[in-house]
Design a protein around this motif. Structure first.
Motif, PDB file in Angstrom:
ATOM      1  N   SER A  96      12.621   3.831   9.223  1.00  0.00           N
ATOM      2  CA  SER A  96      12.508   4.619  10.450  1.00  0.00           C
ATOM      3  C   SER A  96      13.675   4.249  11.348  1.00  0.00           C
ATOM      4  O   SER A  96      14.158   3.105  11.317  1.00  0.00           O
ATOM      5  CB  SER A  96      11.189   4.340  11.163  1.00  0.00           C
ATOM      6  OG  SER A  96      11.108   2.975  11.551  1.00  0.00           O
TER       7      SER A  96
ATOM      8  N   LEU B 243      12.010   9.579  11.008  1.00  0.00           N
ATOM      9  CA  LEU B 243      11.212   8.823  10.051  1.00  0.00           C
ATOM     10  C   LEU B 243      11.592   9.161   8.609  1.00  0.00           C
ATOM     11  O   LEU B 243      12.179  10.208   8.345  1.00  0.00           O
ATOM     12  CB  LEU B 243       9.727   9.124  10.255  1.00  0.00           C
ATOM     13  CG  LEU B 243       9.121   8.757  11.610  1.00  0.00           C
ATOM     14  CD1 LEU B 243       7.639   9.110  11.637  1.00  0.00           C
ATOM     15  CD2 LEU B 243       9.331   7.291  11.928  1.00  0.00           C
ATOM     16  N   ASP B 244      11.242   8.247   7.699  1.00  0.00           N
ATOM     17  CA  ASP B 244      11.402   8.441   6.249  1.00  0.00           C
ATOM     18  C   ASP B 244      12.858   8.629   5.837  1.00  0.00           C
ATOM     19  O   ASP B 244      13.155   9.292   4.842  1.00  0.00           O
ATOM     20  CB  ASP B 244      10.572   9.638   5.769  1.00  0.00           C
ATOM     21  CG  ASP B 244       9.092   9.448   6.051  1.00  0.00           C
ATOM     22  OD1 ASP B 244       8.480   8.571   5.430  1.00  0.00           O
ATOM     23  OD2 ASP B 244       8.553  10.183   6.909  1.00  0.00           O
TER      24      ASP B 244
ATOM     25  N   CYS C 217       6.282  12.551   1.972  1.00  0.00           N
ATOM     26  CA  CYS C 217       7.382  11.825   2.628  1.00  0.00           C
ATOM     27  C   CYS C 217       8.654  12.665   2.652  1.00  0.00           C
ATOM     28  O   CYS C 217       9.379  12.687   3.654  1.00  0.00           O
ATOM     29  CB  CYS C 217       7.645  10.497   1.912  1.00  0.00           C
ATOM     30  SG  CYS C 217       6.357   9.259   2.165  1.00  0.00           S
TER      31      CYS C 217
ATOM     32  N   ARG D  27       8.324  15.450   5.225  1.00  0.00           N
ATOM     33  CA  ARG D  27       8.374  14.866   6.565  1.00  0.00           C
ATOM     34  C   ARG D  27       9.802  14.488   6.932  1.00  0.00           C
ATOM     35  O   ARG D  27      10.241  14.690   8.069  1.00  0.00           O
ATOM     36  CB  ARG D  27       7.474  13.628   6.633  1.00  0.00           C
ATOM     37  CG  ARG D  27       5.991  13.911   6.647  1.00  0.00           C
ATOM     38  CD  ARG D  27       5.190  12.610   6.541  1.00  0.00           C
ATOM     39  NE  ARG D  27       3.759  12.831   6.451  1.00  0.00           N
ATOM     40  CZ  ARG D  27       2.943  12.929   7.485  1.00  0.00           C
ATOM     41  NH1 ARG D  27       3.427  12.814   8.713  1.00  0.00           N
ATOM     42  NH2 ARG D  27       1.644  13.123   7.325  1.00  0.00           N
TER      43      ARG D  27
ATOM     44  N   MET E  95      10.025   1.285   6.455  1.00  0.00           N
ATOM     45  CA  MET E  95       8.866   2.166   6.602  1.00  0.00           C
ATOM     46  C   MET E  95       7.618   1.516   6.021  1.00  0.00           C
ATOM     47  O   MET E  95       7.655   0.882   4.962  1.00  0.00           O
ATOM     48  CB  MET E  95       9.095   3.489   5.872  1.00  0.00           C
ATOM     49  CG  MET E  95       9.955   4.495   6.611  1.00  0.00           C
ATOM     50  SD  MET E  95       9.194   5.201   8.111  1.00  0.00           S
ATOM     51  CE  MET E  95       7.720   5.990   7.459  1.00  0.00           C
TER      52      MET E  95
ATOM     53  N   TYR F  79       3.556   3.072   5.387  1.00  0.00           N
ATOM     54  CA  TYR F  79       3.141   4.446   5.175  1.00  0.00           C
ATOM     55  C   TYR F  79       1.677   4.656   5.519  1.00  0.00           C
ATOM     56  O   TYR F  79       0.775   4.232   4.786  1.00  0.00           O
ATOM     57  CB  TYR F  79       3.395   4.845   3.720  1.00  0.00           C
ATOM     58  CG  TYR F  79       4.829   4.671   3.287  1.00  0.00           C
ATOM     59  CD1 TYR F  79       5.798   5.603   3.652  1.00  0.00           C
ATOM     60  CD2 TYR F  79       5.224   3.562   2.540  1.00  0.00           C
ATOM     61  CE1 TYR F  79       7.115   5.447   3.264  1.00  0.00           C
ATOM     62  CE2 TYR F  79       6.541   3.401   2.141  1.00  0.00           C
ATOM     63  CZ  TYR F  79       7.484   4.343   2.512  1.00  0.00           C
ATOM     64  OH  TYR F  79       8.789   4.185   2.130  1.00  0.00           O
TER      65      TYR F  79
ATOM     66  N   ASN G 273       0.493   7.562   5.482  1.00  0.00           N
ATOM     67  CA  ASN G 273       0.161   8.813   4.787  1.00  0.00           C
ATOM     68  C   ASN G 273      -0.104   8.606   3.297  1.00  0.00           C
ATOM     69  O   ASN G 273      -0.013   9.542   2.515  1.00  0.00           O
ATOM     70  CB  ASN G 273       1.272   9.848   4.978  1.00  0.00           C
ATOM     71  CG  ASN G 273       2.621   9.368   4.470  1.00  0.00           C
ATOM     72  OD1 ASN G 273       2.959   8.193   4.585  1.00  0.00           O
ATOM     73  ND2 ASN G 273       3.417  10.270   3.917  1.00  0.00           N
TER      74      ASN G 273
ATOM     75  N   ALA H  51      -2.426   6.013  10.939  1.00  0.00           N
ATOM     76  CA  ALA H  51      -1.559   5.582  12.032  1.00  0.00           C
ATOM     77  C   ALA H  51      -2.288   5.826  13.341  1.00  0.00           C
ATOM     78  O   ALA H  51      -3.127   6.726  13.449  1.00  0.00           O
ATOM     79  CB  ALA H  51      -0.238   6.338  12.008  1.00  0.00           C
TER      80      ALA H  51
ATOM     81  N   GLN I 207       1.310   9.806   9.670  1.00  0.00           N
ATOM     82  CA  GLN I 207       2.334   8.919  10.202  1.00  0.00           C
ATOM     83  C   GLN I 207       2.288   8.952  11.732  1.00  0.00           C
ATOM     84  O   GLN I 207       1.743   9.874  12.340  1.00  0.00           O
ATOM     85  CB  GLN I 207       3.719   9.292   9.673  1.00  0.00           C
ATOM     86  CG  GLN I 207       3.860   9.004   8.181  1.00  0.00           C
ATOM     87  CD  GLN I 207       5.278   9.144   7.669  1.00  0.00           C
ATOM     88  OE1 GLN I 207       6.191   9.572   8.370  1.00  0.00           O
ATOM     89  NE2 GLN I 207       5.487   8.785   6.409  1.00  0.00           N
TER      90      GLN I 207
ATOM     91  N   THR J 293       0.197   1.000  12.131  1.00  0.00           N
ATOM     92  CA  THR J 293       0.030   1.754  10.893  1.00  0.00           C
ATOM     93  C   THR J 293      -0.835   0.917   9.952  1.00  0.00           C
ATOM     94  O   THR J 293      -0.705  -0.306   9.901  1.00  0.00           O
ATOM     95  CB  THR J 293       1.390   2.054  10.238  1.00  0.00           C
ATOM     96  OG1 THR J 293       2.073   3.040  11.003  1.00  0.00           O
ATOM     97  CG2 THR J 293       1.228   2.578   8.817  1.00  0.00           C
TER      98      THR J 293
ATOM     99  N   GLU K 232      -1.511   0.734   5.927  1.00  0.00           N
ATOM    100  CA  GLU K 232      -1.061   1.197   4.613  1.00  0.00           C
ATOM    101  C   GLU K 232      -1.952   0.578   3.545  1.00  0.00           C
ATOM    102  O   GLU K 232      -1.964  -0.638   3.350  1.00  0.00           O
ATOM    103  CB  GLU K 232       0.398   0.800   4.356  1.00  0.00           C
ATOM    104  CG  GLU K 232       0.903   1.265   3.000  1.00  0.00           C
ATOM    105  CD  GLU K 232       2.321   0.784   2.702  1.00  0.00           C
ATOM    106  OE1 GLU K 232       2.591   0.470   1.531  1.00  0.00           O
ATOM    107  OE2 GLU K 232       3.138   0.722   3.637  1.00  0.00           O
TER     108      GLU K 232
END
Length: 531
Positions: free
Chosen positions: A90, A107-108, A132, A135, A240, A242, A244, A251, A275, A323, A325
């Protein structure tokens, strides 16, 4: 130029003037042993030269990014844009003083075509990988290439409709792969392109974040908040994590106590399989802490512990972005929370009672509040509400409806109280916020950046009103089926989330007990005058 590396073993903590408040706090959290993804920072001192387009700035950026990406690769065991174990990053902003939502984020970054295949190999999760990728294309296209983001939204909505789905969030991996290709074509139709080399991507993203310092909304915010002395923004590049990846990922934003009312209970908003930008942008309405507890109870309990630790460490209410993950919690940001004037008074009294700060410190924090006019407001004799949303900033307001910041400014200039009614909470509306008596939105949450700004300005705000449907082109809205036009009277209660049609009287009361405590501090320990 020297980059600043952020990792648990760092010894010298950088200043906010050097790396921005966001990165300075990130470094402090890493030093406290909190779960912070590794990062590095390009300093504030590079901002002006980058905005001016000086050749030496590009060279310094290239060298700093090369060094920093190598550091992240070493820390994560992944390679930037790799086809098997890809590192994505990011790219975030951060001035010496918090400017929530006014500057840009990408991001990503590093999600090239090869890295997308690498995410599939690494996780066995094609839907996650293509999510990803789409995004990244949307983030890069809108922030770096200045392409209208609504075009991406329309493409996603059209594909969802073609698939017979209510929302693009329900698209499967194969459909997200097609959506990514649609995004790519959309960018090319705008005579733009996305480089497929990860270092070119991160360079362009860092330059765009630096340039966002001079965006109209950022300039307006600094003027309104008297921050025009700030030197610029830093750029933080972080590995990053994640939110997602699935239903044990997500998030959110959490406050260590309620910044609207001052109540001691934490306030937590979250979106699963999402995210962070989806929460803070105000484009979606998040869910509460109970959803996080049900999905990932260990992470939810750890988050509560982190909030308490941060409040003790910083001696103030904290606004935290996080976040989760695959069930593991990561903390991405903390800062002193923006709060309503009423909450500021209550929080100062509570922190003294809890021994976190002294009365002298509390008085210093309250120095900008006018105690003589501090009051709590209520609507008198309203009857039943037309609808409810989520109260995001306490207090009540009654005024004429405006559907744009420009209309709000014109109405306010004529002496009318204004309720700014918008589809979502966007910091692009900061000029409208500054003149409005209250703010109402159809989507968004109480922890979105725009809601933070409303609280900071002391504006009553109700967000996420599902009964509000806006037709901006037709200059009309409907609340629970009732038509609302610009100029109509509307009232809202930012504490309960209630919305009323019509004009109502506002009554006021004063928080006498808290005010008496402040007066006692001043009597017992007056702040010494300067010699």
């Amino acid at each position: 130029m020297r980059i600043v590396r952020i990792a648990p073993d760092m010894t010298d903590l950088p200043s906010a003037e050097q790396v921005g408040a966001k990165a300075a706090n990130l470094a402090r959290m890493a030093a406290l042993g909190l779960p912070v993804p590794p990062a590095f920072v390009l300093p504030v001192s590079l901002c002006a030269a980058t905005v001016a387009g000086e050749p030496k700035a590009r060279k310094a950026l290239e060298e700093g990014l090369g060094e920093g990406i190598a550091f992240l690769e070493e820390r994560t065991g992944r390679r930037f844009g790799d086809g098997r174990q890809p590192l994505l990053v990011s790219v975030r902003s951060g001035a010496a003083r918090s400017m929530p939502g006014m500057l840009e984020t990408v991001l990503d970054v590093g999600c090239t075509r090869l890295a997308t295949q690498g995410l599939i190999r690494m996780t066995g999760h094609p839907r996650f990988a293509w999510d990803c990728r789409r995004r990244f294309l949307e983030s890069y296209g809108s922030v770096v290439l200045n392409i209208d983001p609504h075009g991406f939204d329309r493409a996603a909505a059209a594909l969802a409709a073609a698939e017979g789905l209510p929302d693009a969030l329900d698209l499967d991996g194969e459909a997200l792969e097609r959506l990514s290709e649609t995004y790519q074509h959309f960018i090319e139709e705008a005579d733009e392109s996305v480089p497929d080399a990860p270092m070119e991507q991160v360079l362009a993203a860092a330059q765009a974040v630096y340039r966002s310092w001079m965006s109209p909304r950022a300039v307006a915010y600094r003027r309104i908040e008297r921050l025009e002395h700030l030197a610029g923004t830093a750029v933080t590049v972080q590995a990053m994590v994640y939110g997602n990846r699935g239903l044990t990922s997500g998030a959110g934003v959490a406050f260590s106590r309620n910044p609207s009312t001052g109540d001691a209970a934490p306030m937590i908003d979250v979106l699963l399989s999402a995210q962070g930008e989806e929460v803070v942008s105000g484009s979606r309405t998040p869910l509460g802490e109970e959803v996080l507890r049900a999905a990932v109870p260990e992470a939810a309990a750890e988050l509560r512990d982190v909030l308490a630790r941060l409040e003790r460490a910083f001696g103030d209410v904290q606004d935290v972005e996080f976040t989760v993950e695959d069930g593991r919690l990561f903390i991405l940001q903390t800062r002193n929370a923006k709060r309503t004037p009423q909450a500021a008074l209550r929080i100062a009294v509570a922190l003294v009672e809890e021994g976190l700060i002294t009365p002298h410190e509390a008085l210093a924090r309250l120095d900008d509040l006018d105690m003589d006019v501090l009051s709590e407001t209520h609507l008198a004799e309203t009857g039943d509400p037309a609808a409810y949303g989520t109260g995001a900033s306490t207090g009540v307001a009654c005024g004429r409806v405006a559907f744009s910041s420009e209309t709000a400014q014109r109405m306010a200039g004529g002496g009318e109280p204004v309720i700014l009614v918008r589809p979502d909470t966007s910091t692009a509306d900061v000029t409208g916020f500054s003149v409005a008596s209250g703010i109402l939105t159809a989507v968004g949450g109480r922890t979105a950046h725009a809601a933070l700004v409303a609280r900071q300005m002391g504006k009553p705000s109700v967000v996420g009103c599902a009964a509000l449907v806006m037709d901006e082109a037709g200059h009309v809205a409907r609340i629970a089926g009732q038509e609302i036009h610009e100029g109509d009277w509307l009232a809202l209660d930012g504490g309960t989330g209630a919305i009323y049609t019509g004009r109502f009287e506002i009554v006021t009361s004063r928080p006498e007990a808290d005010l008496a405590q402040v007066a006692a501090w001043r009597t017992a320990a007056p702040v010494p005058a300067c010699a």
